[in-house]
Write an enzyme that holds these catalytic residues in place. Structure first.
Site, short mmCIF file in Angstrom:
data_model
loop_
_atom_site.label_atom_id
_atom_site.label_comp_id
_atom_site.label_asym_id
_atom_site.label_seq_id
_atom_site.Cartn_x
_atom_site.Cartn_y
_atom_site.Cartn_z
N ARG A 1 16.00 17.73 -52.42
CA ARG A 1 16.62 18.26 -53.65
C ARG A 1 17.68 17.27 -54.11
NH1 ARG A 1 21.33 20.31 -53.08
NH2 ARG A 1 22.29 20.48 -51.04
N ARG B 1 21.86 19.60 -63.00
CA ARG B 1 22.46 20.74 -63.70
C ARG B 1 22.26 20.58 -65.20
NH1 ARG B 1 28.02 20.18 -60.96
NH2 ARG B 1 27.57 20.99 -58.90
N ARG C 1 22.26 4.52 -39.27
CA ARG C 1 22.72 3.55 -40.26
C ARG C 1 24.23 3.41 -40.07
NH1 ARG C 1 20.34 -0.13 -42.67
NH2 ARG C 1 21.23 0.15 -44.73
N ARG D 1 29.42 1.74 -53.02
CA ARG D 1 30.47 2.41 -53.79
C ARG D 1 31.82 1.76 -53.59
NH1 ARG D 1 30.98 8.44 -51.12
NH2 ARG D 1 31.24 7.84 -48.95
N GLU E 1 32.32 -0.20 -49.96
CA GLU E 1 31.54 0.32 -48.84
C GLU E 1 30.16 -0.34 -48.83
OE1 GLU E 1 29.92 4.70 -48.02
OE2 GLU E 1 32.10 4.64 -48.17
N TYR F 1 23.59 15.01 -39.35
CA TYR F 1 24.52 14.68 -40.42
C TYR F 1 25.28 15.96 -40.77
CZ TYR F 1 26.72 13.09 -44.60
OH TYR F 1 27.68 12.76 -45.52
N ASP G 1 28.57 17.95 -42.42
CA ASP G 1 29.78 17.96 -43.25
C ASP G 1 30.93 18.48 -42.41
OD1 ASP G 1 28.78 16.93 -45.62
OD2 ASP G 1 28.12 18.88 -46.38
#
Length: 367
Positions: free
Chosen positions: A171, A175, A248, A279, A299, A347, A349
């Site tokens: 996904r 929006r 990574r 970024r 980065e 991964y 958060d």
């Protein structure tokens, strides 16, 4: 009787919550950290009065009220809202993909117009998407894929989008409103004073040893504690006996600029393939800073090799199968608890790490 109830290997958020909950219950902790500071990847450095996120941008966001209350009793949070922008060869687009993005890209103004263009472009993929490129086009069409997804993703993963599995971007946030808030979560912000405020609270009252590799002195540390809470890489703990998990990595280049405001936003993604970094972070904007100078960090994604910092697990089928072999060994341990991003090869958060640690501490120590 051993000297400590817990030996905590690593000092990120998982170990921090463990330490805090253990101390509340009158238990003792020794923290063993490989780096020269505690805090894991949320550690901040003070440069020119700016809290610099040394290991990349960390924006706290959650819909979990328990976790939000938990971090707010450790520090006060500001109202920072993550609204990054994308730079494609000098063209600036809002992220995540929303009506501001579509209006800029196609010169349109209504959701119906945007939907019609995307639906038409999605026809470029026939049938089930076979790779990441086809998956992305089937979600957002060819224009957005070419300008805002392809180059960034190829830099991030170090390979062509056609060679990446479709599931990596099942996904993409799309929006059809003029809303640049990247996260859908109820709560978000940055701790006022930086993340070290939280880290110092979590580890208060612990004995701490930095610059020490637990795995090189395992017997010594195991003898000191009743239970080891291990937050390092799980394959290293088991001496890579089934083989190495893949990650990574990232490389950061920071510099102080003699200007007040360099890019006008905390995070700019560079989405063309030619720019080597993914970024640029301008740290002062996380806390609405007005200092006369600014600090930026570029980065760069990198292939992970042993000895480098592991940031992102490569969660493909091969690596997941390998991780399951290590997880089966971990299940059998009586006095070792594995938790966090590296030990669970996940991964995570920040809010999920905290929730996981709270759940596990409650199970092991009682409410």
């Amino acid at each position: 009787m051993k000297k400590y109830d817990y030996v905590l290997v690593g000092s990120g958020l998982y170990a921090g919550v463990w330490a805090y909950e253990a101390k509340k219950r009158g238990k003792t902790c020794l923290v063993v950290e490989k780096r020269d500071h505690i805090g894991g990847n949320v550690y901040c450095e003070d440069v020119e009065g700016i809290h610099v996120h040394r290991y990349g941008a960390h924006i706290f966001h959650t819909s979990d009220r328990q976790v939000w209350d938990y971090v707010n009793h450790l520090a006060e949070f500001n109202r920072y809202t993550n609204s990054p922008v994308a730079n494609y060869k000098g063209e600036m687009y809002n992220m995540p993909f929303n009506m501001n993005t579509f209006s800029k890209m196609w010169g349109i103004s209504t959701p119906a117009e945007a939907k019609a263009i995307i639906e038409e472009q999605k026809k470029a993929v026939a049938g089930e998407p076979k790779n990441l490129e086809e998956q992305a086009i089937s979600l957002v069409g060819t224009d957005i894929y070419q300008k805002l997804v392809k180059g960034y993703t190829e830099k991030q993963w170090g390979r062509d989008c056609k060679d990446l599995p479709a599931f990596i971007i099942r996904r993409l946030p799309v929006r059809f409103t003029y809303d640049n808030n990247y996260f859908n979560d109820l709560y978000q912000g940055i701790p006022i004073g930086g993340y070290n405020v939280i880290i110092n609270k979590l580890f208060e009252g612990c004995d701490i040893e930095t610059g020490v590799d637990y795995l090189e002195h395992r017997e010594h540390y195991d003898a000191l504690g009743e239970t080891v809470v291990y937050t390092g890489t799980i394959d290293a703990y088991y001496q890579y006996q089934f083989g190495k998990l893949e990650y990574r990595s990232l490389r950061f280049e920071s510099e102080v600029l003699n200007e007040e405001n360099h890019q006008g936003v905390a995070v700019v993604n560079y989405t063309d393939r030619e720019t080597p970094y993914t970024r640029v972070i301008e740290h002062k904007h996380f806390e609405f800073g007005t200092q006369p100078k600014t600090v930026i960090t570029r980065e760069y994604p990198a292939d992970w090799k042993e000895g480098m910092e592991a940031y992102y697990p490569v969660n493909d089928e091969k690596n997941q199968a390998l991780y399951q072999q290590y997880a089966a060994l971990a299940e059998k341990e009586d006095h070792v608890i594995f938790g966090g991003r590296l030990a669970e090869y996940k991964y995570y958060d920040m809010d999920k790490v905290i929730a996981s640690a709270l759940k596990r501490t409650a199970e092991c120590m009682g409410e």
